[in-house]
Design an enzyme around this catalytic site. Structure first.
Site, PDB file in Angstrom:
ATOM      1  N   GLY A   1      -4.631  24.314 -35.005  1.00  0.00           N
ATOM      2  CA  GLY A   1      -4.005  25.441 -35.756  1.00  0.00           C
ATOM      3  C   GLY A   1      -4.489  25.760 -36.855  1.00  0.00           C
TER       4      GLY A   1
ATOM      5  N   ASP B   1       0.670  -1.318  -0.069  1.00  0.00           N
ATOM      6  CA  ASP B   1      -0.008   0.151   0.132  1.00  0.00           C
ATOM      7  C   ASP B   1       0.835   1.390  -0.007  1.00  0.00           C
ATOM      8  OD1 ASP B   1      -2.265  -1.572  -0.120  1.00  0.00           O
ATOM      9  OD2 ASP B   1      -3.026  -1.282   1.902  1.00  0.00           O
TER      10      ASP B   1
ATOM     11  N   ASP C   1     -13.791  33.930 -36.539  1.00  0.00           N
ATOM     12  CA  ASP C   1     -12.718  32.795 -36.584  1.00  0.00           C
ATOM     13  C   ASP C   1     -13.351  31.838 -35.920  1.00  0.00           C
ATOM     14  OD1 ASP C   1     -11.178  34.193 -38.478  1.00  0.00           O
ATOM     15  OD2 ASP C   1      -9.706  34.834 -37.030  1.00  0.00           O
TER      16      ASP C   1
END
Length: 525
Positions: free
Chosen positions: A422, A36, A287
């Site tokens: 892009g 653990d 845009d």
């Protein structure tokens, strides 16, 4: 119980570790076997913290089970205190150690340490990580702020009009998604409002700081999953009101400012007029019109899922086709926003169900966790991570908040870029004929396997060279059109336009291969 490769949340003791790691001058002694101790890696390798978490494990082994594991725990606790000298110690058991029922809280009290020992009873097989973090913060706040609480039923005295309004910030932990940057952003915003931040907890707080929580006028709850339980107790015990709005997105940030102003008794109009974000203009700009109506699927913790759904629908113009969470504690909030947006909520902690829903809905963007990033990549869909669980790349070196006005700018950048790569929409259309961008191709930057263009059949030698289009002006023969496609995609449009102008000036109805090369020679002079 079933085995899974991925899980959205760890056991509750991992949540306790997130709180301990976020704080200062506190130590967590965890009764746990060797296996653990993996949790250390979450903080040093994923969050890239420069120091190990303030956690000591008993690390008992199989052979220890036949001996006195309780004595092992007491010895480990005493050694940890002597080594680290913290202001307070938390004690608990991992999911495995819970089975041997050693009662770390009772054992810790018998040692008589000179600092408070806070026992954590976190049922590992009924609860999960976020609940563990919330319960740990709640227990710590009760342990350290409780002794300073007024008599039950005492009215909170009004603030001195000459005094500055003050608040605490509750909820940010280690391993939280952008918690560090969100806190910076909101502290700055509160400062511009004229509100003093007394304590931020658990991030950066000491047990002594928790004892001062009751001094502030109200509490700001940034992450309800981890901070709301403590805030409710402070409201009930100290009469401190708390904020309900999580400031993610422009609309929520403005609502948050107004809510804080109302609690602080101040005029926020100057700040609301002055504060700016680029998100509203970007999302309205020409845009960005190609974003409108994009189909988005959202899956995250409840805080980020609800906030992202509203931002996506109302501030980006996306169509939210699905929203869900793995945190059942806050499922009601997610169902409410799903109903508000006319879609169906998915409440599950099974990533395979999430994958099936994404496959069924076929969104154009996924906003999710590290799990959804893997799923979306496999399906060739754009994805942005908006919530824990996260991976190492979600702890950037730069500031990258999700909250406040700067957080809104970050949302814009990280959500829109997977859709853009892009390139503007008209450029994507222009490139669609290229070998990388043909109609059947997946988005290569999303990791989808490449889909080759279907082979074009060989021309029938018996058929005439028919024009390749039926628009006004010169028509392209099939041979010429095929030759044009050999031109690199980034100059192909210009080559087409020049050739058509060349043919039109000479009264040619059909562009042949000879016309194409004559035009090339003409413009090369």
């Amino acid at each position: 119980m079933k085995l899974a490769v991925w899980t959205y949340e760890g056991p509750p003791h991992v949540g306790a570790m997130r709180v301990a790691t976020a704080m200062r001058d506190i130590h967590y002694v965890l009764h746990a076997p060797q296996g653990d101790t993996y949790a250390d890696l979450l903080f040093t390798m994923i969050e890239r913290l420069p120091t190990r978490p303030p956690v000591t494990y008993t690390t008992f082994q199989a052979r220890d089970l036949g001996t006195d594991t309780a004595e092992l725990f007491k010895r480990t606790l005493g050694e940890a205190y002597e080594r680290f000298k913290p202001q307070a110690v938390m004690v608990g058991a991992s999911c495995t150690a819970e089975l041997i029922q050693d009662d770390p809280g009772g054992l810790g009290r018998t040692l008589g340490l000179p600092v408070p020992v806070v026992p954590l009873e976190l049922p590992s097989y009924q609860r999960k990580e976020n609940w563990g973090a919330s319960e740990t913060l709640y227990q710590l706040v009760r342990a350290f702020a409780g002794p300073n609480a007024p008599e039950a039923g005492t009215e909170r005295a009004p603030r001195d009009p000459a005094a500055r309004a003050s608040c605490n910030i509750l909820g940010p932990t280690a391993l939280g998604f952008r918690h560090r940057d969100d806190v910076d952003e909101i502290v700055g915003l509160l400062g511009r409002l004229g509100v003093e931040v007394r304590v931020i907890a658990p991030q950066g707080a000491t047990p002594a700081d928790l004892a001062r929580l009751g001094e502030a006028d109200f509490n700001v709850v940034l992450y309800p999953e981890t901070g709301e339980a403590a805030a409710r107790w402070l409201e009930k015990t100290f009469g401190q009101p708390r904020t309900r709005t999580v400031p993610i997105g422009i609309g929520a940030t403005r609502a948050f400012i107004q809510e804080v102003a109302d609690l602080a008794g101040i005029d926020a109009s100057a700040v609301l007029d002055r504060e700016q974000s680029r998100l509203p203009w970007y999302s309205r700009s020409i845009d960005s019109t190609y974003l409108t109506g994009k189909r988005v699927f959202i899956f995250a913790d409840a805080t980020h899922a609800v906030a992202a759904a509203r931002v996506a629908a109302h501030e980006f113009g996306f169509e939210v086709v699905g929203v869900g969470t793995y945190d059942r504690t806050f499922a009601r909030d997610v169902r409410a926003v799903a109903e508000e947006l006319g879609t169906e909520a998915l409440i599950t902690d099974d990533y395979l169900e999430v994958e099936d829903r994404i496959t069924e809905l076929r969104p154009e963007l996924v906003l999710g966790t590290q799990m959804e990033r893997h799923i979306a990549k496999r399906l060739g869909i754009g994805c942005a991570v908006i919530s824990a669980p996260v991976h190492v790349q979600d702890f950037p070196a730069r500031r990258s908040p999700q909250m406040g006005f700067e957080g809104a700018n970050v949302l814009w950048d990280t959500w829109v870029h997977p859709l853009m790569m892009g390139l503007e929409e008209h450029l994507l259309g222009m490139f669609r004929g290229d070998f990388e961008f043909h109609d059947d191709a997946g988005a290569s930057h999303h990791g989808a396997a490449p889909t080759p263009r279907a082979e074009e059949p060989d021309p029938d030698p018996t058929s005439p060279a028919e024009p390749a289009n039926d628009t006004d002006g010169p028509h392209w023969s099939q041979d010429a059109d095929r030759e044009l496609r050999k031109v690199p995609f980034f100059v192909r449009g210009k080559a087409r336009r020049n050739t058509e102008t060349f043919a039109r000036d000479r009264g040619l109805d059909t562009i042949t291969i000879e016309t194409l090369y004559d035009a090339k020679a003409h413009y090369a002079r």
